[in-house]
Design an enzyme around this catalytic site. Structure first.
Site, mmCIF file in Angstrom:
data_model
loop_
_atom_site.group_PDB
_atom_site.id
_atom_site.type_symbol
_atom_site.label_atom_id
_atom_site.label_comp_id
_atom_site.label_asym_id
_atom_site.label_seq_id
_atom_site.Cartn_x
_atom_site.Cartn_y
_atom_site.Cartn_z
ATOM 1 N N ASP A 80 11.437 -9.958 0.236
ATOM 2 C CA ASP A 80 10.222 -10.309 0.967
ATOM 3 C C ASP A 80 10.545 -10.991 2.297
ATOM 4 O O ASP A 80 9.699 -11.077 3.179
ATOM 5 C CB ASP A 80 9.396 -11.322 0.144
ATOM 6 C CG ASP A 80 8.169 -10.705 -0.496
ATOM 7 O OD1 ASP A 80 7.699 -9.686 0.017
ATOM 8 O OD2 ASP A 80 7.703 -11.267 -1.496
ATOM 9 N N GLN A 102 4.775 -12.024 -6.275
ATOM 10 C CA GLN A 102 3.558 -11.692 -5.527
ATOM 11 C C GLN A 102 2.748 -12.954 -5.238
ATOM 12 O O GLN A 102 2.525 -13.788 -6.115
ATOM 13 C CB GLN A 102 2.725 -10.682 -6.335
ATOM 14 C CG GLN A 102 1.543 -10.108 -5.584
ATOM 15 C CD GLN A 102 1.928 -9.150 -4.462
ATOM 16 O OE1 GLN A 102 3.050 -8.645 -4.405
ATOM 17 N NE2 GLN A 102 1.009 -8.917 -3.549
ATOM 18 N N LYS A 141 3.634 -1.065 -5.693
ATOM 19 C CA LYS A 141 5.065 -1.330 -5.507
ATOM 20 C C LYS A 141 5.871 -0.653 -6.617
ATOM 21 O O LYS A 141 6.916 -0.046 -6.368
ATOM 22 C CB LYS A 141 5.317 -2.842 -5.449
ATOM 23 C CG LYS A 141 4.777 -3.446 -4.156
ATOM 24 C CD LYS A 141 4.800 -4.964 -4.084
ATOM 25 C CE LYS A 141 4.061 -5.388 -2.802
ATOM 26 N NZ LYS A 141 4.080 -6.825 -2.533
HETATM 27 N N1 L34 Z 1 5.233 -11.859 -2.167
HETATM 28 N N2 L34 Z 1 3.052 -11.353 -1.668
HETATM 29 C C1 L34 Z 1 4.358 -11.101 -1.517
HETATM 30 N N3 L34 Z 1 4.823 -10.097 -0.729
HETATM 31 C C2 L34 Z 1 3.957 -9.298 -0.059
HETATM 32 O O1 L34 Z 1 4.409 -8.360 0.767
HETATM 33 C C3 L34 Z 1 2.587 -9.509 -0.221
HETATM 34 N N4 L34 Z 1 1.631 -8.697 0.369
HETATM 35 C C4 L34 Z 1 0.416 -9.316 0.882
HETATM 36 C C5 L34 Z 1 -0.178 -10.156 -0.257
HETATM 37 N N5 L34 Z 1 0.827 -10.864 -1.027
HETATM 38 C C6 L34 Z 1 2.146 -10.578 -1.002
HETATM 39 C C7 L34 Z 1 1.394 -7.410 0.051
HETATM 40 O O2 L34 Z 1 2.137 -6.739 -0.654
HETATM 41 C C8 L34 Z 1 -0.423 -8.101 1.243
HETATM 42 N N6 L34 Z 1 0.241 -6.978 0.626
HETATM 43 C C9 L34 Z 1 -0.265 -5.663 0.614
HETATM 44 C C10 L34 Z 1 0.429 -4.598 0.059
HETATM 45 C C11 L34 Z 1 -0.077 -3.320 0.041
HETATM 46 C C12 L34 Z 1 -1.321 -3.055 0.552
HETATM 47 C C13 L34 Z 1 -2.032 -4.086 1.118
HETATM 48 C C14 L34 Z 1 -1.523 -5.378 1.143
HETATM 49 C C15 L34 Z 1 -1.850 -1.672 0.472
HETATM 50 O O3 L34 Z 1 -1.228 -0.794 -0.083
HETATM 51 N N7 L34 Z 1 -3.080 -1.415 0.997
HETATM 52 C C16 L34 Z 1 -3.701 -0.111 0.943
HETATM 53 C C17 L34 Z 1 -5.019 -0.183 0.207
HETATM 54 C C18 L34 Z 1 -4.916 -0.729 -1.163
HETATM 55 C C19 L34 Z 1 -6.246 -0.829 -1.883
HETATM 56 O O4 L34 Z 1 -6.830 0.219 -2.171
HETATM 57 O O5 L34 Z 1 -6.672 -1.961 -2.164
HETATM 58 C C20 L34 Z 1 -3.950 0.344 2.366
HETATM 59 O O6 L34 Z 1 -3.978 1.556 2.590
HETATM 60 O O7 L34 Z 1 -4.142 -0.512 3.232
#
Ligand code: L34
Length: 297
Positions: free
Chosen positions: A120, A97, A53
């Site tokens: 959010d 988060q 982020k």
């Molecule tokens: N307050 N909490 C709040 N807001 C959110 O919007 C989230 N979320 C979820 C968990 N808690 C939160 C996220 O940001 C899940 N989440 C999230 C954000 C980004 C990614 C996955 C979940 C992401 O970038 N995933 C990558 C892989 C990352 C890695 O290598 O671990 C992908 O390509 O899927």
């Protein structure tokens, strides 16, 4: 059938380019969108998401701050910090988060965020506005990202049977709510399934669009979908894999190998919904900045 792979990375890239252009315009009139991200504790997955982020903010020219607090932080301390950022005009968006350590009430903390800075979309005021279909609200990032992925990949949900697996407040419930709305990019017939659903596979086999958000690795198997289904995999599960770098590997809630052979289109993990979540957060923060500065561009 060879499935269309819906690349969240690609769609996110094009939305980010749009946002970047808007930021250039805003900066000409002295507006810089600002986001503060607060993380409590050391959860490794949360650390990754929060870092991403911050990087997205840098890439798009937002002002950003990441506040890292120890797991021992008290609820009162966190609430006071939220109060501080509610008043700080430099920040248009505040994100705490999740998950939070057990001794802190997530509900209390989310309720404390100024709904106008709740990028959010988790505050009950924004949840309520989402349910009634108000234009003036922040849609939660992952569900909104799922909708954008469907639209921009040419899979308009209008009139389609969408089956949602999972009923969380972050994904399942809101994505169902958004897609059932009488609106462009929605207008779907929606069924929500969960751990107490009977004859689950019978229902998932009726899906034109299947959205998996249960947090169970490779849960959706080929015999649970029909030929030509569109699959959006929201799961991000880290599983042990001795052959992978670091000994672990990311997988979704869907058995990609098998299901992609039957699907018309499917999102990968990683590189599917994850990047969209972060991009919609940027979009919400940009929107917040415009509102806070009464910008009508
Ligand atoms: N307050 N909490 C709040 N807001 C959110 O919007 C989230 N979320 C979820 C968990 N808690 C939160 C996220 O940001 C899940 N989440 C999230 C954000 C980004 C990614 C996955 C979940 C992401 O970038 N995933 C990558 C892989 C990352 C890695 O290598 O671990 C992908 O390509 O899927």
């Amino acid at each position: 059938m060879v499935a269309q792979i819906i690349s969240g990375n690609e769609v996110a890239k094009s939305i980010r380019a749009e946002i970047k252009n808007e930021v250039v315009q805003l900066k000409k009139v002295g507006i810089e969108p600002g986001l503060v991200v607060i993380i409590v504790g050391e959860d490794p997955a949360s650390q990754v998401y929060v870092r991403k982020k911050g990087e997205a903010c840098d890439e798009l020219g937002f002002c950003s701050e990441t506040v890292r607090l120890p797991a021992s932080t008290t609820e009162e301390e966190l609430l006071r910090l939220v109060d501080k950022y509610n008043k700080d005009k430099k920040f248009d968006g505040i994100l705490v988060q999740l998950p939070l350590p057990k001794h802190i009430s997530e509900e209390k903390v989310l309720m404390r965020i100024d709904p106008g800075k709740d990028v959010d979309g988790f505050h009950p005021v924004n949840v309520g506005k989402m349910v009634v279909g108000s234009a003036d609200c922040y849609l939660p990032c992952t569900p909104h990202g799922v909708q954008e992925l469907l639209i921009r990949s040419g899979n308009d949900p209008a009139g389609k049977h969408v089956v949602v697996l999972g009923r969380s407040n972050i994904v399942g419930k809101p994505v169902a709510c958004i897609l059932v709305q009488k609106a462009k990019g929605a207008d779907a017939t929606v069924t929500i399934c969960h751990s107490r659903t009977k004859n689950l596979a019978e229902i998932t086999r009726q899906a034109d669009i299947l959205i998996a958000a249960i947090g169970s690795p490779n849960f959706v198997k080929a015999d649970m979908v029909r030929d030509g289904v569109v699959v959006i995999d929201v799961g991000v599960n880290r599983i042990n894999d001795p052959t992978a770098k670091g000994g672990t590997r990311l997988v979704g809630d869907v058995d990609f190998e098998a299901v992609s052979k039957k699907a018309k289109a499917i999102t990968p993990v990683p590189g599917g919904v994850g990047p969209m979540t972060i991009t919609m957060l940027m979009k919400n923060t940009l929107h917040a900045a415009k509102i806070h500065h009464n910008y009508k561009g």
